[in-house]
Scaffold this active site. Structure first.
Site, mmCIF file in Angstrom:
data_model
loop_
_atom_site.group_PDB
_atom_site.id
_atom_site.type_symbol
_atom_site.label_atom_id
_atom_site.label_comp_id
_atom_site.label_asym_id
_atom_site.label_seq_id
_atom_site.Cartn_x
_atom_site.Cartn_y
_atom_site.Cartn_z
ATOM 1 N N ASP A 67 0.782 -1.213 0.126
ATOM 2 C CA ASP A 67 0.044 0.002 0.022
ATOM 3 C C ASP A 67 1.053 1.172 0.235
ATOM 4 O O ASP A 67 1.829 1.151 -0.560
ATOM 5 C CB ASP A 67 -0.948 -0.005 1.389
ATOM 6 C CG ASP A 67 -2.289 0.469 0.900
ATOM 7 O OD1 ASP A 67 -2.534 1.598 0.951
ATOM 8 O OD2 ASP A 67 -3.389 -0.252 1.089
ATOM 9 N N HIS A 94 -3.935 5.813 3.344
ATOM 10 C CA HIS A 94 -4.439 4.744 2.951
ATOM 11 C C HIS A 94 -3.985 3.363 3.609
ATOM 12 O O HIS A 94 -4.823 2.497 4.199
ATOM 13 C CB HIS A 94 -4.459 4.577 1.287
ATOM 14 C CG HIS A 94 -5.559 3.689 0.917
ATOM 15 N ND1 HIS A 94 -5.183 2.222 0.811
ATOM 16 C CD2 HIS A 94 -6.705 3.657 0.245
ATOM 17 C CE1 HIS A 94 -6.183 1.628 0.038
ATOM 18 N NE2 HIS A 94 -6.921 2.290 0.125
ATOM 19 N N SER A 255 -11.607 -1.309 -0.612
ATOM 20 C CA SER A 255 -10.165 -1.274 0.090
ATOM 21 C C SER A 255 -10.544 -1.841 1.650
ATOM 22 O O SER A 255 -9.790 -2.647 2.265
ATOM 23 C CB SER A 255 -9.724 0.053 0.100
ATOM 24 O OG SER A 255 -9.049 0.278 -1.103
#
Length: 439
Positions: A67, A94, A255
Site C-alpha cells: 500500500d 490509505h 479497500s
C-alpha cells in the site's frame, strides 16, 4: 462541534477521489468524536467480536500490506508494524487505515480507538515506491512489493488496490506469492474509478477478490461486480486510523472490505496454524452469511459475506491442502467462478440477526461450456443441425446404394437371357408384269 477541514486536506481528498490506485477507498471527513471510534465500528458489534476473540485474536500471523505505507507512530498501531522494507511513512493515509482495520489495538482514547479484526496479528508494511500524494503509482513497483511480501514471513498479502488492465509483471508476482503458500486478498474494485471492466489483481488466478457491503448486508452500490468477486465484507462507513490531524478518517469501498477480510483470515489461520492458504480460503467461503433466499455465488457478493464466528466454529474438514477452491471454477478467467449462481439454501441453525447458514459450495471445476447449438464456429460443435446433417448423409448413402443395386441386378438378368432375337424379315413377293399399254 463542527470539524474544520484545511484546504490542503481538501485538495488531497479530491485527488484521492479521482484516482484508481486503491480499490474503492472513498475518503470522507474525519470520524466524528461525538461517539468513540470503537463505537462506530458497527461490523465488530454485528459479529459479536468479543466472543470471537475468545477463540482467536490472530496471534502468530503476519499480514503484508502492499500500500502507501503505514504510520507506525499512530497510537492504535504502536508495536503492530513489523517492518517496512520498501520504505516507511504514508502520504495518503490509505495504508495506515488498512493496517488499523487488520491489527489496530484501540489504545487511543483510553481504549476507544480503532480495533482491528485481528489485534494480536502483525502487519508488515510494503510501501509501493511509486505512490505519490496524487495517488499515482508504477505497476512494476507494485509487482516488486508483492514479490517482497512473498519472500517475507507474512502468510497473508493484502492488496487494497485495483486496475482494469492485466500487467504481466504484477500477475507473475501474484502467481509467485501463491506458489510460496501465501493467501492473496485483493479489492473487488470501485466502479466510479475502475469502470465496468474486469478488475485486477482480484481476477488473477487463485486470488480472493472482495466486495463491500453495508451494515444491512447489502452490496455497496459503488462496487464493481463480476465473477472475480469471491467474498464480501463490511466496507461502508468504516472508521480507521489515518495521518490526518484528527488521527481518524471514515472510508467506504472494497479497500476496507479487503483489509477486514485479511483480518478474518488471520484469526482463522492463527486457530489452525498447520493449514495451507487453500484450506483457509475454503473454510472462509464455506461459512458465509447471506440474505434469506439469496443465490450464491453471484457477481455482487461472491459466495457471501465473510463470517468470523462461523469460520472459527466450523468443524467440517478443511479440504485438500493443495487445491485452491478458487482456481478453475470461474469460467473464462482462470480464477473466476461460474456466472450461473447455485442456490445457497438457509438452514435452521441459529446465528446473528440477518444471517443464514448454508451448505458448502461445490469446489469441483466446472466443465467447459459447449458451444451454442446454432454456433457456426469450430468443427466440434454439436446440436440439432449437426444431427440432421449426419442423418441426411446416411439416408443419401442408402439411396445411392439402392440405385446401384437396381442397375446391377438388371444387368445380371440381361446376361442370363442372352441378346433379344432379331426382328422378322419382311415377306418376299414375286415380280408382277408391267401394266399393259392398251394396244
Amino acid at each position: 462541534m463542527t470539524t474544520r477541514t484545511s484546504r490542503p486536506r481538501r485538495m488531497l481528498v479530491s485527488a484521492l477521489a479521482a484516482v484508481s490506485v486503491f480499490a474503492g477507498m472513498g475518503y470522507a471527513a474525519p470520524a466524528a468524536h461525538a461517539e468513540s471510534i470503537r463505537a462506530q465500528q458497527w461490523y465488530l458489534d454485528s459479529w459479536n467480536i468479543e466472543e470471537v476473540w475468545k477463540v482467536s485474536q490472530g496471534a502468530g500471523i503476519s499480514v503484508a500490506v502492499v500500500d502507501s505505507g503505514v504510520d507506525a507512530t499512530h497510537p492504535d498501531l504502536a508495536g503492530q508494524i513489523a517492518g517496512a522494507p520498501l520504505g516507511d511513512g504514508d502520504a495518503l493515509s490509505h495504508g495506515t487505515k488498512m493496517a488499523s482495520a487488520i491489527v489496530g489495538t484501540g489504545k487511543a482514547g483510553g481504549g476507544q480507538g480503532t480495533y482491528g479484526v485481528a489485534p494480536q496479528a502483525k502487519v508488515i508494511s510494503m510501501r509501493v515506491k511509486g505512490v505519490t500524494a496524487e495517488g499515482l503509482f508504477n505497476a512494476f513497483d507494485v509487482a516488486d512489493a508483492i514479490k517482497a511480501a512473498a519472500d517475507s514471513d507474512a502468510r497473508i498479502i493484502n492488496l487494497s488496490l485495483a486496475r482494469t488492465t492485466v500487467v504481466q509483471a504484477e500477475q507473475d508476482a501474484v502467481a509467485y506469492a501463491i506458489s510460496k503458500g501465501k493467501l492473496v486478498v485483493a479489492g473487488g474494485g470501485n466502479a466510479e474509478k475502475n469502470g465496468t471492466g474486469t478488475v485486477y489483481p482480484a481476477a488473477y488466478p487463485g486470488v480472493l477478490g472482495v466486495a463491500a457491503v453495508d451494515r444491512n448486508g447489502t452490496a455497496w452500490s459503488g462496487g464493481n461486480q463480476g465473477n472475480w468477486i469471491s467474498l464480501a465484507a463490511p466496507g461502508v462507513d468504516i472508521p480507521g486510523a489515518c495521518t490526518e490531524a484528527s488521527k481518524y478518517c471514515m472510508g467506504t469501498g472494497s479497500s476496507d472490505a479487503t483489509a477486514i477480510t485479511s483480518g478474518v483470515a488471520a484469526l482463522l489461520w492463527s486457530q489452525h496454524p498447520d493449514w495451507t492458504a487453500n484450506q483457509v480460503i475454503k473454510r472462509l467461503i464455506d461459512n458465509t452469511s447471506t440474505a434469506p433466499g439469496e443465490q450464491v455465488p453471484n457477481d455482487s457478493v461472491g459466495y457471501g459475506i465473510v463470517s468470523p464466528r462461523r469460520a472459527l466454529q466450523s468443524t467440517a474438514p478443511p479440504g485438500p491442502a493443495d487445491v485452491n477452491p478458487l482456481v478453475g471454477v470461474r469460467g473464462v478467467q482462470p480464477s473466476a467462478r461460474p456466472s450461473t449462481p447455485a442456490t445457497k439454501a438457509p438452514s435452521a441453525s441459529t446465528g446473528s440477526p440477518g444471517e443464514t447458514t448454508a451448505p458448502a459450495p461445490q469446489n469441483t471445476a466446472a466443465a467447459p461450456a459447449s458451444p451454442p447449438a446454432d454456433s457456426a464456429s469450430g468443427s466440434d460443435s454439436s446440436g440439432p443441425g449437426t444431427v440432421f446433417a449426419v442423418v441426411g448423409a446416411v439416408v443419401g448413402g442408402i439411396l445411392l446404394l439402392l440405385v446401384l443395386a437396381y442397375f446391377y441386378m438388371r444387368s445380371q438378368r440381361t446376361v442370363a437371357q442372352g441378346p433379344p432375337p432379331p426382328p422378322a424379315a419382311p415377306p418376299i413377293h414375286p415380280p408382277q408384269p408391267p401394266p399393259g399399254r392398251g394396244y
